[in-house]
Enzyme design. Structure first.
Site, PDB file in Angstrom:
ATOM      1  N   GLY A   1     -18.591   3.652  -2.787  1.00 35.84           N
ATOM      2  CA  GLY A   1     -19.954   3.826  -2.291  1.00 35.84           C
ATOM      3  C   GLY A   1     -20.926   4.241  -3.388  1.00 35.84           C
TER       4      GLY A   1
ATOM      5  N   GLY B   1     -20.479   7.016   2.432  1.00 34.74           N
ATOM      6  CA  GLY B   1     -19.466   7.274   1.400  1.00 34.74           C
ATOM      7  C   GLY B   1     -20.136   7.222   0.037  1.00 34.74           C
TER       8      GLY B   1
ATOM      9  N   GLY C   1     -18.244   7.952  -2.914  1.00 35.32           N
ATOM     10  CA  GLY C   1     -17.137   8.115  -3.869  1.00 35.32           C
ATOM     11  C   GLY C   1     -17.151   6.968  -4.851  1.00 35.32           C
ATOM     12  N   ASN C   2     -15.968   6.564  -5.283  1.00 36.04           N
ATOM     13  CA  ASN C   2     -15.874   5.479  -6.259  1.00 36.04           C
ATOM     14  C   ASN C   2     -16.624   4.241  -5.760  1.00 36.04           C
ATOM     15  OD1 ASN C   2     -14.842   2.927  -7.207  1.00 36.04           O
ATOM     16  ND2 ASN C   2     -13.316   4.048  -8.369  1.00 36.04           N
TER      17      ASN C   2
ATOM     18  N   LYS D   1       0.872  -1.196   0.000  1.00 34.40           N
ATOM     19  CA  LYS D   1       0.000   0.000   0.000  1.00 34.40           C
ATOM     20  C   LYS D   1       0.893   1.226   0.000  1.00 34.40           C
ATOM     21  CE  LYS D   1      -4.423   1.056   0.144  1.00 34.40           C
ATOM     22  NZ  LYS D   1      -5.569   0.303  -0.398  1.00 34.40           N
TER      23      LYS D   1
END
Ligand code: NAD
Length: 406
Positions: A219, A214, A216-217, A103
């Protein structure tokens, strides 16, 4: 509050009490293979120079090259990146892909940078880390606040530095720059496939009332996919606001409203609530799809959802896990529920290396059975070992990693 790495290690300790993996193996997994911290000098538009802190953690590569996204956030720090890298190692094992866990991140609020500054910062991250990256060494991807465009800048910088032709070192690229069809919605869709596979087994009705934190991408796509499949998405939220409408939200209209006003707030016909209230709504399925540590010892007792699908990484801390288990609320864990993203990232890498282009249908046709298979194996493992789904997923992943390491 515990940091995410402490949470991740508490989960590891818990699983070690259920199955005897041996002290040496557990001790090995308590540390990443390496964690790299970099400073990135960036020339700002006003001519000044600003130094940003960046990270890459390479956790474990027993199953294949390190794989994992890059997060841009003002709260991002090394312990968060280490936890996310650890979970990536388990996630790839659970998903059944030949990848290890890594990560990356930068401590930055990207909203405070101009587009040019953001590009220089992203290219700077690659300049400092190019030596450790590579299609058979370490393959980054997007995460919170990193977009296909950012991946394209990074892939381009890597190409300039190394001459790489196939673009396989970065995944999540735009479609016209070597990206895979379906990558954008893969995490939300994979989460839906996992939910669909386990729905009856975890006692949920055929049509669920769903609340999603959320937008965004992950959610946003999940909301659309649940609605398209006949479920009622009754609540969604972003960092500033949350809205609820019992009879269900029209998500196209919600998108339009958010684009127009910059917020979900005051969506016609819906009630404004807080993010904390969204988590405590009475619903069939709660989907945290924003950040870690949103359900803790403080609010776990107040959760009224019948089940939880973790699309964010680490949204439930170990204390809350125990409380939810005692309350009888099944939790479909992050390393299973959101593994569709890394699975399609793996497809992108594979296509790049083979110089192939798969259609969206081909991608989803490959994704669905993999998600179904992973979900059912984990359900079975948790039943066999008389534990909950997260521990079932950990046991399955650790068995695979241990076998390969030996
Ligand atoms: P994103 O940046 O596209 O979206 C994040 C969303 O969370 C935004 O709607 C933002 O407004 C909202 N948000 C931010 N702070 C919040 C807060 N305090 N309360 C409520 N909402 C808040 O990020 P994403 O890619 O959708 O990632 C979301 C989660 O999913 C993260 O935990 C990420 O690690 C995980 N994840 C992402 C992928 C992927 O493919 N992008 C894959 C696996 C897991």
């Amino acid at each position: 509050m515990q940091n995410p790495y402490q949470n991740a290690m508490a989960q590891l300790d818990k699983v070690a009490k259920i199955i005897n993996f041996g002290d040496e193996f557990i001790a090995r997994l308590r540390q990443p293979d390496r964690d790299i911290r970099i400073s990135i000098p960036v020339k700002m538009d006003n001519g000044s120079q600003k130094i940003f802190e960046g990270y890459r953690v390479e956790y474990n590569n027993a199953l294949g090259p390190y794989k994992g996204g890059i997060r841009y956030h003002s709260d991002t720090e090394i312990n968060e990146v280490k936890a996310l890298a650890f979970w990536m190692a388990l996630k790839c094992a659970v998903a059944g892909i030949p990848m290890g866990g890594g990560k990356g991140g930068i401590t930055v609020d990207p909203k405070e940078l101009s587009k040019n500054e953001l590009e220089r910062l992203s290219r700077g991250w690659v300049q400092k880390l190019a030596d450790v990256l590579g299609p058979h060494k370490d393959i980054p991807a997007p995460d919170v606040n990193t977009t296909p465009e950012i991946m394209a800048w990074m892939a381009d910088e890597y190409k300039k530095l190394t001459g790489e032709e196939n673009g396989a070192t970065f995944t999540g690229k735009p479609l016209d720059k070597g990206g895979s069809a379906g990558r954008g919605s893969a995490t939300g869709l994979g989460g839906f496939y996992v939910f669909d596979s386990l729905r009856a087994q975890i006692g949920l009705p055929e049509k669920c009332r769903v609340a999603i934190q959320g937008f965004g991408n992950v959610g946003g796509n999940a909301a659309r996919i649940f609605a398209e499949n006949g479920h009622t998405v009754m609540a969604v939220s972003d960092s500033k606001s949350a809205i609820v409408k019992d009879s269900g939200l029209d998500l196209n209209e919600v998108e339009v409203h958010k684009k127009k006003t910059g917020s979900l707030k005051d969506f016609p016909g819906a009630e404004n609530i807080t993010n904390a209230e969204l988590l405590e709504l009475s619903c069939d399925l709660l989907v945290p799809a924003a950040f870690e540590n949103v359900i803790t010892g403080i609010n776990a007792e107040k959760i009224k959802a019948k089940a939880i699908l973790e699309l964010a990484n680490g949204p439930i801390n170990p204390e809350a896990d125990e409380i939810l288990f005692k309350k009888g609320v099944p939790v479909v864990p992050d390393i299973l529920a959101n593994s569709g993203g890394v699975t399609v990232s793996y497809f992108e890498w594979d296509q790049n290396l083979k110089n192939e282009h798969w259609s969206e249908k081909e991608v989803f046709d490959k994704l669905k059975p993999m998600m179904n298979d992973a979900a059912q194996k984990i359900f079975k493992k948790s039943q066999e070992t008389k534990t909950y789904l997260r521990m079932g997923a950990f046991i399955l992943a650790l068995e695979k990693i241990k076998e390969k390491m030996q």
